[in-house]
Design an enzyme around this catalytic site. Structure first.
Site, PDB file in Angstrom:
ATOM      1  N   GLU A  60       0.810  -1.221   0.000  1.00  0.00           N
ATOM      2  CA  GLU A  60       0.000   0.000   0.000  1.00  0.00           C
ATOM      3  C   GLU A  60       0.843   1.270   0.000  1.00  0.00           C
ATOM      4  O   GLU A  60       0.539   2.225  -0.721  1.00  0.00           O
ATOM      5  CB  GLU A  60      -0.955  -0.004   1.199  1.00  0.00           C
ATOM      6  CG  GLU A  60      -2.143  -0.924   1.047  1.00  0.00           C
ATOM      7  CD  GLU A  60      -1.834  -2.379   1.326  1.00  0.00           C
ATOM      8  OE1 GLU A  60      -2.728  -3.223   1.124  1.00  0.00           O
ATOM      9  OE2 GLU A  60      -0.684  -2.673   1.758  1.00  0.00           O
ATOM     10  N   HIS A 129     -10.286  -5.675  10.541  1.00  0.00           N
ATOM     11  CA  HIS A 129     -10.839  -5.449   9.203  1.00  0.00           C
ATOM     12  C   HIS A 129     -12.239  -4.831   9.258  1.00  0.00           C
ATOM     13  O   HIS A 129     -12.953  -4.847   8.259  1.00  0.00           O
ATOM     14  CB  HIS A 129     -10.919  -6.767   8.420  1.00  0.00           C
ATOM     15  CG  HIS A 129      -9.586  -7.301   7.991  1.00  0.00           C
ATOM     16  ND1 HIS A 129      -8.667  -7.764   8.882  1.00  0.00           N
ATOM     17  CD2 HIS A 129      -9.028  -7.431   6.764  1.00  0.00           C
ATOM     18  CE1 HIS A 129      -7.588  -8.181   8.219  1.00  0.00           C
ATOM     19  NE2 HIS A 129      -7.784  -7.989   6.932  1.00  0.00           N
TER      20      HIS A 129
END
Length: 337
Positions: A60, A129
């Site tokens: 990322e 998450h």
């Protein structure tokens, strides 16, 4: 008008913007051959090719940094982060680079990029998450943070984000992807100029007894609450924030001045939350109009549980919000039920 899903509104609008402007490209993990974890990029690789649909490694910080650099050079990247939780791996690129380059270099270059990313609980994805950590980014000058709650908003707001010259964090709640709503028939046309104004909230439902304020999934839940309480002769005005930075304080302050009370609902922890900022803004802008203290409804102050019953209990919902509204109205002597 057509009825489509939130997911389809995003996919079709993203494609339309890529057709309209050849400088728009998408970049992220598994967005090409796999067509995205949530199928927002379905069909784009086949239509536009690997030059404009860039599959990346699981890195990322690297691909968000590459997008920042390409935006500085005139392209308009749309980054897909698989979840907002993974943005933590790129937070330096987002906060210290994308948000600051325009100001640090005296406006010599802008960073016209969009970071699309879903968040939220309710999907049994576990504590790491299932977060809504948009507060991290809404706090930062130089970033714009958008949070559409309906397919129509998703379309017009994504179009605005792609065309804007500043970096935009575009929030998509996982619980909204399959939700349906009306959109204009021409929403997917490249020449469509139905572009939302970034930083403008909306009154999703008019009411007179109390103001209910939410964003993203909570704006959708707020509308459900208002419809339910209407059956009990309680008139709830729903304000959908739509944008978290810039924040349209005037719209919700004006609503509270009209109704005299407010409840804020958010899909995040109460402490230090966005709801606290809204409550402070109401106190500053509508204190003399308040008949009762502002109430906040948020998720439990725990890492999100995995077990479905515990996850459901941790999240705010129609019942907890309805209860807060009734208690607020009862405290000021308004009839409820």
């Amino acid at each position: 008008m057509s009825v489509i899903t939130y997911r389809q509104a995003l996919r079709d609008t993203l494609r339309a913007e890529m057709v309209r402007d050849e400088n728009v490209y998408v970049i992220g993990e598994e967005i090409g051959l796999f067509e995205g974890s949530y199928k927002i990029t379905e069909g784009l690789l086949k239509e536009f090719g690997p030059k404009r649909v860039r599959d990346t490694p699981i890195a990322e910080e690297g691909f968000v940094g590459a997008a920042v650099g390409s935006a500085m050079l005139g392209l308009r990247p749309v980054v897909e982060l698989m979840t907002i939780n993974f943005s933590l791996l790129a937070i330096d690129q987002i906060i210290n680079h994308a948000a600051k380059i325009y100001g640090m270099f005296g406006g010599q270059t802008s960073v016209p990029m969009v970071i699309r990313t879903p968040g939220g609980g309710g999907q049994q994805l576990g504590a790491t998450h299932s977060q809504n950590i948009e507060l991290f980014y809404s706090f930062i000058p130089g970033l714009k943070v958008m949070a559409p709650s309906t397919p129509a908003e998703a379309s017009s707001m994504l179009r605005a984000a792609v065309r804007d010259d500043d970096p935009v964090l575009f929030l998509e709640n996982l619980g909204l992807y399959n939700s349906k709503g009306e959109v204009p028939d021409d929403y997917a046309e490249p020449e469509n100029d139905n572009v939302a104004t970034i930083g403008r909230a909306g009154v999703a439902r008019e009411g007179s007894d109390i103001t209910l304020i939410g964003y993203s999934r909570m704006a959708s839940v707020a509308t459900q609450v208002a419809e339910k309480l209407a059956e009990e002769d309680i008139s709830v005005e729903v304000v959908d924030l739509r944008s978290l930075r810039p924040l349209d304080r005037q719209t919700f302050v004006d609503s509270v001045k009209k109704t005299g009370s407010a409840v804020i609902c958010e899909d995040d922890w109460l402490t230090y939350g966005i709801g606290a900022e809204i409550a402070a803004s109401i106190q500053e802008g509508a204190f003399d109009y308040l008949d009762a203290p502002v109430r906040r409804v948020a998720m439990a102050e725990v890492p999100m549980p995995y077990a479905k019953p515990l996850e459901t209990a941790a999240l705010p919902g129609v019942e907890s919000i309805s209860t807060a509204i009734k208690e607020t109205l009862s405290a000021v002597g308004k009839r409820v039920g």
